[in-house]
Write a protein that holds these residues in place. Structure first.
Motif, PDB file in Angstrom:
ATOM      1  N   GLN A 112      16.076 -21.823  -5.468  1.00 35.46           N
ATOM      2  CA  GLN A 112      16.620 -23.029  -4.865  1.00 35.46           C
ATOM      3  C   GLN A 112      16.038 -23.187  -3.462  1.00 35.46           C
ATOM      4  O   GLN A 112      16.683 -22.916  -2.463  1.00 35.46           O
ATOM      5  N   ALA A 113      14.780 -23.630  -3.415  1.00 37.92           N
ATOM      6  CA  ALA A 113      14.088 -23.720  -2.128  1.00 37.92           C
ATOM      7  C   ALA A 113      13.357 -25.038  -2.035  1.00 37.92           C
ATOM      8  O   ALA A 113      12.783 -25.505  -3.011  1.00 37.92           O
ATOM      9  N   GLN A 114      13.386 -25.647  -0.852  1.00 33.24           N
ATOM     10  CA  GLN A 114      12.668 -26.887  -0.629  1.00 33.24           C
ATOM     11  C   GLN A 114      11.193 -26.586  -0.417  1.00 33.24           C
ATOM     12  O   GLN A 114      10.804 -25.487  -0.060  1.00 33.24           O
ATOM     13  N   ARG A 115      10.342 -27.606  -0.660  1.00 28.96           N
ATOM     14  CA  ARG A 115       8.912 -27.463  -0.460  1.00 28.96           C
ATOM     15  C   ARG A 115       8.446 -28.487   0.571  1.00 28.96           C
ATOM     16  O   ARG A 115       9.039 -29.552   0.727  1.00 28.96           O
ATOM     17  N   ASP A 116       7.363 -28.165   1.258  1.00 31.29           N
ATOM     18  CA  ASP A 116       6.780 -29.082   2.235  1.00 31.29           C
ATOM     19  C   ASP A 116       5.792 -29.981   1.506  1.00 31.29           C
ATOM     20  O   ASP A 116       4.748 -29.525   1.028  1.00 31.29           O
ATOM     21  N   LEU A 117       6.107 -31.267   1.399  1.00 29.15           N
ATOM     22  CA  LEU A 117       5.248 -32.205   0.681  1.00 29.15           C
ATOM     23  C   LEU A 117       4.239 -32.884   1.593  1.00 29.15           C
ATOM     24  O   LEU A 117       3.407 -33.672   1.121  1.00 29.15           O
ATOM     25  N   SER A 118       4.277 -32.599   2.897  1.00 30.74           N
ATOM     26  CA  SER A 118       3.404 -33.276   3.845  1.00 30.74           C
ATOM     27  C   SER A 118       1.934 -33.001   3.533  1.00 30.74           C
ATOM     28  O   SER A 118       1.568 -31.904   3.107  1.00 30.74           O
ATOM     29  N   GLY A 119       1.079 -33.974   3.775  1.00 27.65           N
ATOM     30  CA  GLY A 119      -0.345 -33.773   3.594  1.00 27.65           C
ATOM     31  C   GLY A 119      -1.035 -35.032   3.123  1.00 27.65           C
ATOM     32  O   GLY A 119      -0.405 -36.039   2.803  1.00 27.65           O
ATOM     33  N   LEU A 120      -2.362 -34.994   3.075  1.00 28.07           N
ATOM     34  CA  LEU A 120      -3.182 -36.065   2.517  1.00 28.07           C
ATOM     35  C   LEU A 120      -3.612 -35.617   1.125  1.00 28.07           C
ATOM     36  O   LEU A 120      -4.226 -34.560   0.961  1.00 28.07           O
ATOM     37  N   TRP A 121      -3.294 -36.421   0.120  1.00 24.03           N
ATOM     38  CA  TRP A 121      -3.470 -36.004  -1.262  1.00 24.03           C
ATOM     39  C   TRP A 121      -4.484 -36.913  -1.951  1.00 24.03           C
ATOM     40  O   TRP A 121      -4.299 -38.119  -2.043  1.00 24.03           O
ATOM     41  N   GLY A 122      -5.593 -36.317  -2.439  1.00 23.15           N
ATOM     42  CA  GLY A 122      -6.620 -37.077  -3.147  1.00 23.15           C
ATOM     43  C   GLY A 122      -6.361 -37.069  -4.635  1.00 23.15           C
ATOM     44  O   GLY A 122      -6.206 -36.013  -5.245  1.00 23.15           O
ATOM     45  N   GLN A 123      -6.331 -38.240  -5.231  1.00 24.91           N
ATOM     46  CA  GLN A 123      -5.973 -38.344  -6.641  1.00 24.91           C
ATOM     47  C   GLN A 123      -7.079 -37.824  -7.542  1.00 24.91           C
ATOM     48  O   GLN A 123      -8.256 -38.027  -7.286  1.00 24.91           O
TER      49      GLN A 123
ATOM     50  N   ARG B 216       5.249 -29.436  -6.112  1.00 21.25           N
ATOM     51  CA  ARG B 216       4.088 -28.860  -5.434  1.00 21.25           C
ATOM     52  C   ARG B 216       3.899 -27.407  -5.865  1.00 21.25           C
ATOM     53  O   ARG B 216       4.835 -26.608  -5.836  1.00 21.25           O
ATOM     54  N   SER B 217       2.652 -27.079  -6.233  1.00 19.82           N
ATOM     55  CA  SER B 217       2.278 -25.711  -6.566  1.00 19.82           C
ATOM     56  C   SER B 217       1.022 -25.379  -5.770  1.00 19.82           C
ATOM     57  O   SER B 217      -0.086 -25.784  -6.136  1.00 19.82           O
ATOM     58  N   GLU B 218       1.213 -24.678  -4.646  1.00 25.26           N
ATOM     59  CA  GLU B 218       0.106 -24.368  -3.736  1.00 25.26           C
ATOM     60  C   GLU B 218      -0.572 -25.676  -3.301  1.00 25.26           C
ATOM     61  O   GLU B 218       0.062 -26.517  -2.698  1.00 25.26           O
ATOM     62  N   ASP B 219      -1.845 -25.874  -3.650  1.00 29.83           N
ATOM     63  CA  ASP B 219      -2.581 -27.051  -3.201  1.00 29.83           C
ATOM     64  C   ASP B 219      -2.582 -28.175  -4.224  1.00 29.83           C
ATOM     65  O   ASP B 219      -3.372 -29.119  -4.109  1.00 29.83           O
ATOM     66  N   TYR B 220      -1.712 -28.084  -5.221  1.00 27.96           N
ATOM     67  CA  TYR B 220      -1.656 -29.120  -6.248  1.00 27.96           C
ATOM     68  C   TYR B 220      -0.290 -29.791  -6.245  1.00 27.96           C
ATOM     69  O   TYR B 220       0.741 -29.133  -6.067  1.00 27.96           O
ATOM     70  N   LEU B 221      -0.300 -31.102  -6.439  1.00 27.72           N
ATOM     71  CA  LEU B 221       0.921 -31.893  -6.475  1.00 27.72           C
ATOM     72  C   LEU B 221       0.984 -32.623  -7.810  1.00 27.72           C
ATOM     73  O   LEU B 221       0.041 -33.332  -8.188  1.00 27.72           O
ATOM     74  N   THR B 222       2.069 -32.429  -8.530  1.00 23.47           N
ATOM     75  CA  THR B 222       2.289 -33.116  -9.798  1.00 23.47           C
ATOM     76  C   THR B 222       3.504 -34.020  -9.663  1.00 23.47           C
ATOM     77  O   THR B 222       4.520 -33.631  -9.090  1.00 23.47           O
ATOM     78  N   LEU B 223       3.376 -35.220 -10.189  1.00 29.43           N
ATOM     79  CA  LEU B 223       4.482 -36.178 -10.178  1.00 29.43           C
ATOM     80  C   LEU B 223       4.834 -36.521 -11.618  1.00 29.43           C
ATOM     81  O   LEU B 223       3.989 -37.002 -12.384  1.00 29.43           O
ATOM     82  N   VAL B 224       6.085 -36.236 -11.998  1.00 26.01           N
ATOM     83  CA  VAL B 224       6.618 -36.633 -13.302  1.00 26.01           C
ATOM     84  C   VAL B 224       7.461 -37.885 -13.088  1.00 26.01           C
ATOM     85  O   VAL B 224       8.393 -37.876 -12.281  1.00 26.01           O
TER      86      VAL B 224
ATOM     87  N   TRP C  98      -2.494 -34.617  -8.098  1.00 27.52           N
ATOM     88  CA  TRP C  98      -3.310 -34.707  -6.892  1.00 27.52           C
ATOM     89  C   TRP C  98      -3.662 -33.297  -6.415  1.00 27.52           C
ATOM     90  O   TRP C  98      -3.012 -32.324  -6.800  1.00 27.52           O
ATOM     91  N   VAL C  99      -4.687 -33.204  -5.564  1.00 27.46           N
ATOM     92  CA  VAL C  99      -5.046 -31.940  -4.935  1.00 27.46           C
ATOM     93  C   VAL C  99      -5.083 -32.158  -3.432  1.00 27.46           C
ATOM     94  O   VAL C  99      -5.464 -33.239  -2.954  1.00 27.46           O
ATOM     95  N   LEU C 100      -4.636 -31.165  -2.664  1.00 25.01           N
ATOM     96  CA  LEU C 100      -4.609 -31.273  -1.213  1.00 25.01           C
ATOM     97  C   LEU C 100      -6.027 -31.467  -0.686  1.00 25.01           C
ATOM     98  O   LEU C 100      -6.940 -30.710  -1.024  1.00 25.01           O
ATOM     99  N   ASP C 101      -6.217 -32.490   0.152  1.00 22.81           N
ATOM    100  CA  ASP C 101      -7.534 -32.848   0.661  1.00 22.81           C
ATOM    101  C   ASP C 101      -7.412 -33.186   2.143  1.00 22.81           C
ATOM    102  O   ASP C 101      -7.240 -34.348   2.511  1.00 22.81           O
ATOM    103  N   PRO C 102      -7.468 -32.179   3.029  1.00 25.91           N
ATOM    104  CA  PRO C 102      -7.245 -32.418   4.465  1.00 25.91           C
ATOM    105  C   PRO C 102      -8.221 -33.412   5.088  1.00 25.91           C
ATOM    106  O   PRO C 102      -7.924 -34.016   6.107  1.00 25.91           O
ATOM    107  N   GLY C 103      -9.405 -33.596   4.491  1.00 19.74           N
ATOM    108  CA  GLY C 103     -10.376 -34.528   5.052  1.00 19.74           C
ATOM    109  C   GLY C 103     -10.239 -35.951   4.555  1.00 19.74           C
ATOM    110  O   GLY C 103     -11.029 -36.830   4.936  1.00 19.74           O
TER     111      GLY C 103
END
Length: 252
Positions: free
Chosen positions: A25-36, A151-159, A178-183
């Motif tokens: 039962q833990a929150q995740r940090d969703l912040s970031g720029l996400w490339g589809q 969120r799973s590491e550098d991957y974001l899934t939306l159901v 999506w995958v985390l894409d800082p640039g």
């Protein structure tokens, strides 16, 4: 609201379990720029923004940020910007009440979030009428959207689960990734409608009831009965096979 079928409920549970396993039962940090990873020809429709339920289907690189209470440091809202037309969406996390059913509807609707383990569950109402696919099935303003941000590491899934008593016979479940894409850089966006098909002024393409010649196109092309091609959820599952077999024999 359409009552979710047992199949849809189990399908969603399986998707979540496969992606997450047993989660704390833990929150995740969703912040970031996400490339589809992953035609509308009337000028007055070309620049309509994508509604919240269709926006993630593309083009939909994301910027997710949080608004934080300066005293408690609790997240008040998650703020999402989508690449296509740069719609701004707010997911409230502070427990505020939902507006009246008669309140104004918008493209992004009214969204509230809560943590379900380390998934962010979002419920959205007050959506303007839109579409399940921009060149396909419409979606009414009576729909409810339920989403799970995972969120799973550098991957974001939306159901996403869309429930619409007008156009859908059961909930529609889809996933996007999506995958985390800082640039990543979201560029300014402008839309200028243009005439793509020449028509007499004031003409609106349409088919009067009973005159649409394309309703049987798919079934005819693939050798399927009309009812099987356009029967909704009742024709999607194995229980329909005996009836489909009977109708196919009748066509021969």
């Amino acid at each position: 609201m359409v009552k979710p079928s047992t199949f849809a409920s189990r399908a969603l549970a399986v998707v979540a379990l496969v992606l997450l396993g047993a989660t704390a039962q833990a929150q995740r940090d969703l912040s970031g720029l996400w490339g589809q990873r992953f035609h509308v020809d009337l000028p007055e429709r070309q620049c309509e923004p994508h509604p919240a339920d269709y926006g993630p289907r593309g083009p939909a690189s994301l910027r997710i940020a949080s608004t934080v209470d300066p005293i408690s440091q609790d997240v008040i809202s998650w703020d999402i910007t989508v690449m296509w037309m740069l719609p701004q969406r707010t997911i409230y996390m502070d427990g505020r009440p939902r507006p009246s059913a008669n309140a104004q509807h918008s493209w992004q609707g009214f969204s509230t979030g809560e943590w379900d383990g380390d998934m962010l569950k979002v419920t959205t109402t007050h959506l303007k009428e839109g579409w399940v696919r921009r060149n396909g099935l419409p979606r009414s303003d009576k729909a409810t959207l339920v989403e799970y941000f995972i969120r799973s590491e550098d991957y974001l899934t939306l159901v996403t689960v869309v429930m619409d008593p007008v156009y859908l016979t059961e909930p529609l479940v889809r996933t996007s990734d999506w995958v985390l894409d800082p640039g990543l850089q979201l560029s300014p966006f402008s839309c200028i409608p243009t005439v793509e098909i020449e028509r007499p002024r004031g003409t609106v393409p349409h088919h009067l009831p009973g005159t649409n010649p394309f309703l049987t196109e798919y079934g005819t092309r693939h050798g399927l009965p009309f009812e099987a091609a356009r029967g909704g959820a009742a024709t999607m599952y194995p229980d329909y096979i005996p009836e489909l077999t009977r109708r196919l024999r009748a066509l021969r």
